[in-house]
Design an enzyme around this catalytic site. Sequence first.
Site, short mmCIF file in Angstrom:
data_model
loop_
_atom_site.label_atom_id
_atom_site.label_comp_id
_atom_site.label_asym_id
_atom_site.label_seq_id
_atom_site.Cartn_x
_atom_site.Cartn_y
_atom_site.Cartn_z
N THR A 10 0.90 -1.19 0.01
CA THR A 10 0.12 0.10 -0.14
C THR A 10 1.00 1.22 -0.25
OG1 THR A 10 -1.79 -1.09 1.33
CG2 THR A 10 -1.93 1.26 1.25
N ASN A 11 1.76 1.26 0.97
CA ASN A 11 2.59 2.50 0.93
C ASN A 11 4.13 2.22 1.08
OD1 ASN A 11 0.66 4.42 1.46
ND2 ASN A 11 0.26 3.42 3.42
N ALA A 109 10.33 -10.22 2.63
CA ALA A 109 11.33 -9.42 3.15
C ALA A 109 10.91 -8.64 4.24
CB ALA A 109 12.01 -8.53 1.86
N ASP A 110 9.62 -8.03 4.27
CA ASP A 110 9.13 -7.27 5.17
C ASP A 110 8.92 -7.82 6.54
OD1 ASP A 110 7.11 -8.65 4.17
OD2 ASP A 110 5.53 -7.28 4.58
#
EC number: 2.7.1.33
Length: 258
Positions: A10-11, A109-110
């Site tokens: 999203t961001n 990865a996040d």
Amino acid sequence: MLLVIDTGNTNTLFAIHDGENWVGEWRIATDAARTADEFAVWFYQLMSMSNLSFKDIEGCVISTVVPQSLFNQRNLVRRHLGVEPLVVGEPNVELGIGIRVDNPSSVGADRLVTVLGAVQSYEGPLIIVDSGTATTFDIVSGDRHFEGGVICPGINLSMRALHEAAAQLPRIEIRRPDRVVGKDTVSAMQSGVFWGYIGLIDGLVRRIREEDGRDFTVIGTGGVASLFDGASETIQHFDPNLTIRGLLEIWKLNRPNG
């Protein structure tokens, strides 16, 4: 100074660390088609407003769950900032944590970066509840290993789906309603979304604890996590900085001068 770029579905977050403190954080809607030059114009203006400059940046770490965006972000850093970025997930980048799942390469990865940020400040075992496009529950052992978790639709995604699938249900803001039982459509939707997610979070944390048996510390993070502060019975700490803290640690582990 270090630039970290964290691209979610999203961001996208840009943040700068001066060696001691975070001195700037900016968000932009994620758009895989945004070019390096478009990023540069946007980023240059925001840095200038904070009395910062491109020449101040000496290193960069990029984490992304949108692979199509990486090409343009890497070009931004190389062409406009003059540095070679570290990219989380590439074979030569050390993460500083272990992974105990069936297919380690499938883990976003996040999630790994957030786990790394968490173990810098909290003793394991941990449950990290990350509220973003998806709501994830990440399990971390006491010896700094990611051990799997749970993935659910995020609160904004669920709210948008409700509006788009039901012709007479409006778009609403996410807020904590005064009552569980709504007296009109909007308050009923707000209650369902807010208290429904509190029930989801607390219910899953309890089931994880019952199934696992360990005494977990539970941390809330992500874009809308602060909404649940004081409402969730199971989240013990709210920490919005896990991801950028993890990216900073990756830089320390991998920077060219050691």
